[in-house]
Each structure stands twice: as C-alpha cells, then as structure tokens.
Design a protein around this motif. Structure first.
Motif, PDB file in Angstrom:
ATOM      1  N   ARG A 165       0.858  -1.190   0.000  1.00 14.19           N
ATOM      2  CA  ARG A 165       0.000   0.000   0.000  1.00 14.19           C
ATOM      3  C   ARG A 165       0.894   1.241   0.000  1.00 14.19           C
ATOM      4  O   ARG A 165       2.084   1.160   0.300  1.00 14.19           O
ATOM      5  N   TYR A 166       0.297   2.377  -0.382  1.00 14.22           N
ATOM      6  CA  TYR A 166       1.079   3.617  -0.397  1.00 14.22           C
ATOM      7  C   TYR A 166       1.373   4.037   1.034  1.00 14.22           C
ATOM      8  O   TYR A 166       0.557   3.807   1.936  1.00 14.22           O
ATOM      9  N   ASN A 167       2.541   4.654   1.249  1.00 11.94           N
ATOM     10  CA  ASN A 167       2.866   5.077   2.610  1.00 11.94           C
ATOM     11  C   ASN A 167       2.269   6.462   2.903  1.00 11.94           C
ATOM     12  O   ASN A 167       1.711   7.120   2.028  1.00 11.94           O
ATOM     13  N   GLY A 183      11.338   7.553  -4.110  1.00  9.92           N
ATOM     14  CA  GLY A 183      10.844   6.948  -2.877  1.00  9.92           C
ATOM     15  C   GLY A 183      10.353   5.528  -3.097  1.00  9.92           C
ATOM     16  O   GLY A 183      10.362   5.032  -4.227  1.00  9.92           O
ATOM     17  N   PRO A 184       9.892   4.861  -2.035  1.00 10.41           N
ATOM     18  CA  PRO A 184       9.377   3.502  -2.182  1.00 10.41           C
ATOM     19  C   PRO A 184       8.040   3.501  -2.919  1.00 10.41           C
ATOM     20  O   PRO A 184       7.324   4.494  -2.895  1.00 10.41           O
ATOM     21  N   ARG A 185       7.741   2.421  -3.575  1.00 13.22           N
ATOM     22  CA  ARG A 185       6.517   2.315  -4.347  1.00 13.22           C
ATOM     23  C   ARG A 185       5.906   0.943  -4.082  1.00 13.22           C
ATOM     24  O   ARG A 185       6.630  -0.049  -4.037  1.00 13.22           O
ATOM     25  N   PRO A 186       4.584   0.878  -3.912  1.00 16.26           N
ATOM     26  CA  PRO A 186       3.994  -0.442  -3.665  1.00 16.26           C
ATOM     27  C   PRO A 186       4.002  -1.304  -4.922  1.00 16.26           C
ATOM     28  O   PRO A 186       4.115  -0.778  -6.027  1.00 16.26           O
ATOM     29  N   LYS A 187       3.861  -2.609  -4.716  1.00 15.52           N
ATOM     30  CA  LYS A 187       3.774  -3.524  -5.870  1.00 15.52           C
ATOM     31  C   LYS A 187       2.452  -3.245  -6.581  1.00 15.52           C
ATOM     32  O   LYS A 187       1.489  -2.806  -5.951  1.00 15.52           O
ATOM     33  N   ARG A 203      -6.023   1.657  -1.074  1.00 13.64           N
ATOM     34  CA  ARG A 203      -4.627   1.854  -0.649  1.00 13.64           C
ATOM     35  C   ARG A 203      -4.165   3.298  -0.854  1.00 13.64           C
ATOM     36  O   ARG A 203      -3.188   3.723  -0.259  1.00 13.64           O
ATOM     37  N   MET A 204      -4.865   4.072  -1.714  1.00 13.69           N
ATOM     38  CA  MET A 204      -4.512   5.492  -1.833  1.00 13.69           C
ATOM     39  C   MET A 204      -5.251   6.315  -0.775  1.00 13.69           C
ATOM     40  O   MET A 204      -4.885   7.459  -0.505  1.00 13.69           O
ATOM     41  N   LEU A 205      -6.268   5.734  -0.160  1.00 14.18           N
ATOM     42  CA  LEU A 205      -6.972   6.420   0.928  1.00 14.18           C
ATOM     43  C   LEU A 205      -6.295   6.113   2.265  1.00 14.18           C
ATOM     44  O   LEU A 205      -6.629   6.706   3.289  1.00 14.18           O
ATOM     45  N   GLY A 206      -5.364   5.166   2.258  1.00 17.53           N
ATOM     46  CA  GLY A 206      -4.667   4.816   3.498  1.00 17.53           C
ATOM     47  C   GLY A 206      -5.493   3.890   4.373  1.00 17.53           C
ATOM     48  O   GLY A 206      -5.176   3.683   5.541  1.00 17.53           O
ATOM     49  N   LEU A 207      -6.572   3.314   3.806  1.00 16.07           N
ATOM     50  CA  LEU A 207      -7.422   2.410   4.583  1.00 16.07           C
ATOM     51  C   LEU A 207      -6.894   0.986   4.447  1.00 16.07           C
ATOM     52  O   LEU A 207      -6.248   0.656   3.466  1.00 16.07           O
TER      53      LEU A 207
END
Ligand code: HEM
Ligand code: HEM
Length: 189
Positions: free
Chosen positions: A10-12, A74-78, A181-185
């Motif tokens: 997920r996105y950080n 920066g890091p990136r999710p799969k 995952r872009m909402l951080g949920l």
C-alpha cells in the motif's frame, strides 16, 4: 533508482499526504482561477484573488516538485495483483502525465506573471517576493502564456476526471484495493 519496498503493498503516509494535498491545491486553484477571471468580478476583489491564486499556485509548484522527487526515488507499492500488465502500464502513463502537468501548469502561470508588462510583483502569502523569471516582457507573450496556462489547467481537470473515474471503477466494479490503498485504509480486498 526505483525500488519496490519489500512486502509493501500500500502507499505510505508521505505518498498519500502528497497525493491528496496536490489534488486539493489543484482543485482549489482551478475553481479560484475560473472565478477570478470572470468579467463581472469587481476589480479590487479581482486583484486580491489574483494575488491569492499566485501564492497558492507557487505553493502547488513547490509541493509538486517534492512529490515528483518522492515519486521517482521513494518507495513504491507492488502493482495490485488483479491488474494486467497493460492496465498497469496505462495507469503508470497517466500518473507520469499528471506529475508532469502538475509542474507545467504553475510554471506557465509563473510565466504569465513574468512576461506581463504590468510588472505586478508576486508575493508568497504577503511574506516574500517571488522573483519573476528572466524573460522578455510583452503583451503578445502574456496573451500566449495566459492561453497556455488555461489550456493546460483545463486539460489537467479532464485527465483527473478520467483518473478519478478509473479509481471509482476499480473500487465499485472491479472491487480491488486500488482506491483503498490510496486512501490509506486497510480494507479486506
Ligand atoms: C497548479 C497550479 C495552478 C492551477 C491549477 C491554475 C489554474 C488556473 C485557471 C483554471 C485559471 C483560469 C483560466 C481561464 O479560465 O482563463 C488561471 C488563471 C491565472 N493563473 Fe493560474 N493556476 C495555477 C498556478 C498559477 C501560478 C503559480 C501563477 C503565477 C505565479 C498563476 C497565475 C495565473 C494568472 C495571472 C491567471 C489569470 C490569467 C488571465 O489574465 O486571464 N497560476 N489559473
Ligand atoms: C478525486 C481525485 C482523485 C482520485 C479519486 C485519485 C485516486 C488515485 C488512486 C486510487 C491512486 C492509486 C492508483 C494505483 O495504485 O495504481 C492514485 C495515484 C496517483 N494519482 Fe490520483 N486521484 C485523484 C486526483 C489526482 C490529482 C489531482 C493528481 C495530480 C495532478 C493525481 C495524480 C496521481 C499520481 C501521480 C498517482 C501515482 C502515485 C503517486 O506517485 O502519487 N491524482 N490516485
């Protein structure tokens, strides 16, 4: 160098904050830009709205620069597992275009202020003077950059409508984790 952080799907916090901050700034600036350029606006109010637009616009440029650097290094999710290589490629293409336009629009705005023969200074929130770019001033150049700035801004609006529709399609029709995952949920998808 690009890297997929191990196990990160997920996105950080940094990516999510930058994504939604830029989205908010861009939406606000398009609404403000559209409203302030209407003929019926009182000239004194119009002057002050232009100054606010330039301050928030320069802030958008700064945040977009940080965001581009973080996006590149920066890091990136799969990629989401359910997406095909073609879908993933199309999404990445749109993201790159949006990252580029988020810089091009405020840069074109900065060019309007820089080439204008009116030589109105650009203040960042009444705190510091932002120097104008070292370019020749002329009415023709001002008209050209004004059109370029407007065309690019409304192009961003159209592309974001597509990008947001794709996110809603993933969420409600495909029922995958793209929007979550872009909402951080966390979600259970
Ligand atoms: C992401 C950032 C920005 C967005 C999305 C944006 C968007 C817009 C929009 C939608 C308009 C109205 C176009 C029209 O309908 O004619 C506008 C006008 C304008 N913007 Fe921006 N803007 C941004 C940044 C900037 C910056 C950084 C500056 C200058 C430092 C700037 C200066 C102007 C000026 C001077 C106008 C009025 C042009 C005219 O005389 O019609 N903008 N902007
Ligand atoms: C209602 C507005 C928006 C929604 C619903 C939305 C939704 C999303 C979603 C769900 C993702 C993750 C996609 C994936 O994992 O493949 C994403 C990523 C991304 N979005 Fe948006 N977005 C919006 C506005 C914007 C705006 C205004 C911009 C820039 C101008 C933008 C640029 C990006 C970029 C560059 C990415 C890739 C990740 C990154 O580097 O930040 N989005 N967006």
């Amino acid at each position: 160098m690009r890297r997929h952080a191990k196990g990160l799907d997920r996105y950080n916090f940094v990516t999510i904050t930058l994504h939604w901050l830029v989205a908010l700034l861009i939406f606000g600036l398009i609404v403000l830009g559209f409203a302030m350029t209407r003929r019926s606006v009182d000239p004194a109010l119009q002057f002050s709205l232009f100054q606010w637009h330039k301050s928030f616009g320069m802030l958008a440029l700064l945040v977009s620069l940080v965001r581009l650097a973080y996006s590149l290094f920066g890091p990136r999710p799969k990629p989401v597992a359910e997406m095909s290589a073609l879908e993933h490629g199309a999404a990445r293409g749109m993201h790159h275009l949006l990252l580029l336009l988020a810089l091009a629009v405020p840069l074109a705005g900065w060019m309007i202020a820089s080439v204008s023969t009116l030589e109105i200074p650009t203040f960042a929130f009444d705190l510091v003077v932002i120097p104008h770019l070292p370019v020749a001033k002329s009415d023709a150049a001002e008209a050209w950059w004004t059109t370029a700035h407007a065309v690019l801004a409304y192009l961003v609006l159209a592309l974001v409508a597509l990008h947001a529709s794709a996110a809603l399609y993933h969420h409600y029709i495909r029922r995958d984790a793209v929007l979550i995952r872009m909402l951080g949920l966390r979600g259970h998808r």
